[in-house]
Motif scaffolding. Structure first.
Motif, PDB file in Angstrom:
ATOM      1  N   GLY A 275     -18.385 -48.473  20.683  1.00 56.24           N
ATOM      2  CA  GLY A 275     -18.927 -47.369  21.144  1.00 56.24           C
ATOM      3  C   GLY A 275     -18.338 -46.206  20.360  1.00 56.24           C
ATOM      4  N   GLY A 276     -18.740 -45.028  20.476  1.00 56.37           N
ATOM      5  CA  GLY A 276     -18.332 -43.893  19.746  1.00 56.37           C
ATOM      6  C   GLY A 276     -17.000 -43.488  20.319  1.00 56.37           C
ATOM      7  N   ILE A 277     -16.944 -43.596  21.501  1.00 60.05           N
ATOM      8  CA  ILE A 277     -15.618 -42.801  22.084  1.00 60.05           C
ATOM      9  C   ILE A 277     -14.267 -43.655  21.835  1.00 60.05           C
ATOM     10  N   HIS A 278     -14.820 -45.130  21.581  1.00 60.92           N
ATOM     11  CA  HIS A 278     -13.541 -46.034  21.203  1.00 60.92           C
ATOM     12  C   HIS A 278     -13.295 -45.499  19.768  1.00 60.92           C
TER      13      HIS A 278
ATOM     14  N   LEU B 288     -24.806 -51.011  25.373  1.00 63.08           N
ATOM     15  CA  LEU B 288     -24.089 -51.817  24.669  1.00 63.08           C
ATOM     16  C   LEU B 288     -22.945 -51.855  23.868  1.00 63.08           C
ATOM     17  N   ARG B 289     -22.601 -50.570  23.718  1.00 63.20           N
ATOM     18  CA  ARG B 289     -21.309 -50.121  22.924  1.00 63.20           C
ATOM     19  C   ARG B 289     -20.999 -50.520  21.734  1.00 63.20           C
ATOM     20  N   LEU B 290     -21.489 -49.679  20.686  1.00 68.64           N
ATOM     21  CA  LEU B 290     -21.395 -50.089  19.204  1.00 68.64           C
ATOM     22  C   LEU B 290     -21.417 -48.655  18.372  1.00 68.64           C
TER      23      LEU B 290
ATOM     24  N   ASN C  15     -24.357 -30.477  18.485  1.00 69.56           N
ATOM     25  CA  ASN C  15     -23.240 -30.283  19.472  1.00 69.56           C
ATOM     26  C   ASN C  15     -23.789 -30.668  20.775  1.00 69.56           C
ATOM     27  N   ASN C  16     -22.744 -31.492  21.465  1.00 70.07           N
ATOM     28  CA  ASN C  16     -22.986 -31.714  23.027  1.00 70.07           C
ATOM     29  C   ASN C  16     -21.874 -30.854  23.581  1.00 70.07           C
ATOM     30  N   PRO C  17     -22.082 -30.075  24.210  1.00 69.96           N
ATOM     31  CA  PRO C  17     -23.456 -29.696  25.070  1.00 69.96           C
ATOM     32  C   PRO C  17     -24.455 -28.693  24.631  1.00 69.96           C
TER      33      PRO C  17
ATOM     34  N   SER D 273     -15.619 -35.770  12.092  1.00 70.64           N
ATOM     35  CA  SER D 273     -16.915 -35.337  12.072  1.00 70.64           C
ATOM     36  C   SER D 273     -17.620 -36.319  12.924  1.00 70.64           C
ATOM     37  N   ASP D 274     -17.773 -35.659  14.310  1.00 71.46           N
ATOM     38  CA  ASP D 274     -18.756 -36.574  15.290  1.00 71.46           C
ATOM     39  C   ASP D 274     -20.068 -36.460  15.121  1.00 71.46           C
ATOM     40  N   GLU D 275     -20.676 -37.097  14.585  1.00 70.20           N
ATOM     41  CA  GLU D 275     -22.176 -36.973  14.227  1.00 70.20           C
ATOM     42  C   GLU D 275     -23.112 -38.177  15.014  1.00 70.20           C
ATOM     43  N   ALA D 276     -22.550 -38.119  16.437  1.00 72.66           N
ATOM     44  CA  ALA D 276     -23.265 -38.934  17.399  1.00 72.66           C
ATOM     45  C   ALA D 276     -24.904 -38.495  17.494  1.00 72.66           C
ATOM     46  N   TYR D 277     -25.200 -37.214  17.389  1.00 72.47           N
ATOM     47  CA  TYR D 277     -26.616 -36.861  17.463  1.00 72.47           C
ATOM     48  C   TYR D 277     -27.286 -36.642  16.070  1.00 72.47           C
ATOM     49  N   GLU D 278     -26.858 -37.349  15.178  1.00 69.65           N
ATOM     50  CA  GLU D 278     -27.331 -37.146  13.714  1.00 69.65           C
ATOM     51  C   GLU D 278     -28.895 -37.039  13.738  1.00 69.65           C
TER      52      GLU D 278
ATOM     53  N   TYR E  16     -20.090 -42.189  13.949  1.00 70.14           N
ATOM     54  CA  TYR E  16     -21.834 -42.562  14.255  1.00 70.14           C
ATOM     55  C   TYR E  16     -21.780 -43.496  15.566  1.00 70.14           C
ATOM     56  N   THR E  17     -22.761 -43.379  16.086  1.00 71.84           N
ATOM     57  CA  THR E  17     -23.056 -44.400  17.065  1.00 71.84           C
ATOM     58  C   THR E  17     -24.574 -44.797  17.259  1.00 71.84           C
ATOM     59  N   PHE E  18     -24.519 -46.123  17.655  1.00 74.64           N
ATOM     60  CA  PHE E  18     -25.991 -46.684  17.909  1.00 74.64           C
ATOM     61  C   PHE E  18     -26.428 -46.173  19.061  1.00 74.64           C
ATOM     62  N   SER E  19     -25.545 -45.437  20.118  1.00 76.04           N
ATOM     63  CA  SER E  19     -25.967 -45.277  21.658  1.00 76.04           C
ATOM     64  C   SER E  19     -27.323 -44.555  21.854  1.00 76.04           C
ATOM     65  N   LYS E  20     -27.185 -43.287  20.737  1.00 77.26           N
ATOM     66  CA  LYS E  20     -28.319 -42.484  21.132  1.00 77.26           C
ATOM     67  C   LYS E  20     -29.610 -42.747  20.115  1.00 77.26           C
ATOM     68  N   THR E  21     -29.393 -43.120  18.954  1.00 74.45           N
ATOM     69  CA  THR E  21     -30.362 -43.291  18.040  1.00 74.45           C
ATOM     70  C   THR E  21     -31.152 -44.332  18.288  1.00 74.45           C
TER      71      THR E  21
ATOM     72  N   GLU F 155     -17.322 -28.558  24.254  1.00 73.31           N
ATOM     73  CA  GLU F 155     -17.380 -29.693  23.671  1.00 73.31           C
ATOM     74  C   GLU F 155     -17.309 -30.768  24.584  1.00 73.31           C
ATOM     75  N   TRP F 156     -17.975 -31.948  24.196  1.00 72.27           N
ATOM     76  CA  TRP F 156     -17.998 -33.325  24.906  1.00 72.27           C
ATOM     77  C   TRP F 156     -16.630 -33.612  25.600  1.00 72.27           C
ATOM     78  N   PRO F 157     -16.140 -33.590  26.896  1.00 70.99           N
ATOM     79  CA  PRO F 157     -14.747 -33.773  27.298  1.00 70.99           C
ATOM     80  C   PRO F 157     -13.964 -34.849  26.576  1.00 70.99           C
TER      81      PRO F 157
ATOM     82  N   VAL G 134     -15.391 -31.399  14.204  1.00 67.29           N
ATOM     83  CA  VAL G 134     -16.585 -30.911  13.867  1.00 67.29           C
ATOM     84  C   VAL G 134     -17.645 -31.892  14.727  1.00 67.29           C
ATOM     85  N   ASN G 135     -18.470 -31.148  15.409  1.00 61.14           N
ATOM     86  CA  ASN G 135     -19.712 -31.943  16.202  1.00 61.14           C
ATOM     87  C   ASN G 135     -20.900 -31.325  15.888  1.00 61.14           C
ATOM     88  N   SER G 136     -21.863 -31.849  15.149  1.00 64.23           N
ATOM     89  CA  SER G 136     -22.888 -31.249  14.838  1.00 64.23           C
ATOM     90  C   SER G 136     -24.080 -32.239  14.569  1.00 64.23           C
TER      91      SER G 136
HETATM   92  C1  LIG Z   1     -20.576 -35.838  21.166  1.00 65.43           C
HETATM   93  C2  LIG Z   1     -20.383 -37.022  21.587  1.00 65.43           C
HETATM   94  N1  LIG Z   1     -19.860 -37.856  20.644  1.00 65.43           N
HETATM   95  C3  LIG Z   1     -19.506 -39.172  21.072  1.00 65.43           C
HETATM   96  C4  LIG Z   1     -20.348 -39.694  21.892  1.00 65.43           C
HETATM   97  C5  LIG Z   1     -19.945 -41.297  22.285  1.00 65.43           C
HETATM   98  O1  LIG Z   1     -21.158 -41.967  22.471  1.00 65.43           O
HETATM   99  P1  LIG Z   1     -20.839 -43.684  22.778  1.00 65.43           P
HETATM  100  O2  LIG Z   1     -19.387 -43.852  23.200  1.00 65.43           O
HETATM  101  O3  LIG Z   1     -21.894 -43.910  23.746  1.00 65.43           O
HETATM  102  O4  LIG Z   1     -20.904 -44.259  21.488  1.00 65.43           O
HETATM  103  C6  LIG Z   1     -20.942 -38.976  22.886  1.00 65.43           C
HETATM  104  C7  LIG Z   1     -21.584 -39.503  23.978  1.00 65.43           C
HETATM  105  O5  LIG Z   1     -22.043 -38.737  24.857  1.00 65.43           O
HETATM  106  C8  LIG Z   1     -21.181 -37.737  22.489  1.00 65.43           C
HETATM  107  O6  LIG Z   1     -21.986 -36.899  23.508  1.00 65.43           O
END
Ligand SMILES: Cc1ncc(COP(=O)(O)O)c(C=O)c1O
Length: 392
Positions: free
Chosen positions: A93-96, A238-240, A168-170, A196-201, A227-232, A118-120, A164-166
């Motif tokens: 997962g991305g948080i990891h 599943l955490r990847l 951006n969440n929230p 560079s956090d591109e979770a929402y690419e 990058y994460t598989f979570s959102k896309t 920013e995402w906490p 950098v998070n683009s």
């Molecule tokens: C900005 C941002 N980065 C990373 C993540 C990580 O997501 P995940 O741990 O599910 O891959 C999230 C999840 O909400 C997010 O909002």
């Protein structure tokens, strides 16, 4: 890790999740989770993985069929000049990935410029690696983009990196090519890394396509793109996730954190990831189109229902509505918290069953705003709007 962890804040999202479990028939607009299900290509790959007994230890950094596909994706879609497969690493997962990156990069006391809001967990992971998060404001008046001159003034001799998070969440703000270039120039000038956090690419609605700062000339050498598989692929549970790191020292440190925390990311889930990338990408386009419809439906409904309370313009990316609360609004609850965004959040959850997150949980600059996730089903969004109508 010991007593200093007591000072690392726990996200208010956890408190909200607990509150939501006490609510009957809730509207779950609080969590950043999509209502879609993972595409069949993912599910079929998981089922085959079970049948083929893919249940043993695998390579620490990722299984070759997944890594090979990620190399191609990073080169062709993101324009990142990945040289060899060894640069790419898969995480749980991305948080990891953020956790491993912060530990790979930071010495105690190193400062990281962080977007506010920013995402906490981003700030939490900087603090968890004994770094110091230094907020740089995102400005509502600029579509929630930063002022790079303002960022430059925050750089000190202790600054190690810029987060950098683009999109951006929230806020859903998307950085322009010029913003990315200006941040890249600042990083080169002051010898800084970029996280560079591109979770929402894949969720850029206006002004796309998404650009990675790691694709700008010379930047891959000083950037850790995440990058994460979570959102896309709607694979949140599943955490990847994955990254690519060119610098050998930083990559080895990252790999050590990976090994020490999980030994390897779940074998089976990685096969699911192969299914996601090998199959048709049609579902991703469908998710995006549907999200635009949900975004517009939600904004129209919220603003029309409560024009005297909520305001805001639809975001260019991600899937959150970050709505401004009229500062004159007062909660009718006797025990309302002093923070205006917490007061509104508690009112919406307790009276309207509407899950949401107070803007202040994302940083001081988010006070006075509320985040709603519009990636929920249309019925749930309309139910929340109807509930809002009945309580205001
Ligand atoms: C900005 C941002 N980065 C990373 C993540 C990580 O997501 P995940 O741990 O599910 O891959 C999230 C999840 O909400 C997010 O909002």
């Amino acid at each position: 890790m010991a007593a200093y962890l007591d000072a690392v804040p726990f996200s208010g999202i956890i408190r909200i999740r607990d509150m939501m479990y006490t609510v009957d028939r809730p509207f779950r607009l609080d969590q950043g989770d999509v209502s879609f299900d993972a595409p069949d290509t993912v599910k079929d790959a998981l089922v085959s993985g079970v049948a083929e007994n893919r249940t043993h230890y695998v390579q620490t950094t990722g299984i070759p069929p997944l890594i090979d596909r990620l190399v191609t994706k990073l080169r062709e879609r993101n324009g990142i000049p990945v040289d060899e497969a060894g640069e790419v690493m898969v995480t749980s997962g991305g948080i990891h990935a953020v956790f491993c990156a912060c530990h790979a990069l930071l010495e105690p006391g190193d400062e990281v410029l962080m977007p506010d809001p920013e995402w906490p967990p981003a700030q939490g992971n900087v603090a968890g690696a004994r770094g110091v998060a230094v907020p740089y404001p995102l400005h509502a008046s600029r579509g929630w983009r930063p002022d790079v001159d303002e960022m430059r003034r925050l750089v000190t001799p202790r600054t190690r990196a810029i987060y950098v998070n683009s999109p951006n969440n929230p806020t859903g703000g998307v950085l322009s090519h010029d913003d990315l270039q200006a941040i890249a120039d600042l990083a080169a000038e002051r010898d800084l890394w970029i996280l560079s956090d591109e979770a929402y690419e894949d969720f850029v609605f206006d002004g796309g396509p998404h650009v990675s700062i790691a694709s700008l000339p010379g930047m891959y050498a000083r950037t850790i793109p995440l990058y994460t598989f979570s959102k896309t692929y709607a694979m949140t549970g599943l955490r990847l996730a994955y990254t690519a790191i060119k610098d050998t020292t930083t990559r080895n440190r990252f790999r050590k954190m990976l090994f020490l925390t999980v030994a390897n990311t779940s074998s089976l889930i990685q096969y699911g990831g192969v299914g996601a990338l090998a199959g048709s990408q049609h579902a991703v386009g469908e998710f995006r189109t549907e999200l635009v419809a949900r975004r517009d439906l939600f904004y129209k409904g919220m603003i029309e229902t409560a024009p005297q309370v909520f305001s805001g313009t639809p975001p260019s990316g991600a899937f959150y509505a970050f709505l401004k609360v009229n500062p004159d609004w007062r909660s009718p609850l006797a025990d309302a918290p002093a923070s205006p965004s917490w007061a509104m959040t508690e009112f919406l959850i307790r009276k309207g069953r509407i899950g949401c997150v107070p803007g202040v949980d994302f940083g001081a600059n988010g006070e006075g705003y509320i985040r709603f996730c519009f990636a929920r089903g249309r019925e749930e969004l309309l139910g929340a709007i109807e509930s809002l109508r009945s309580i205001l």
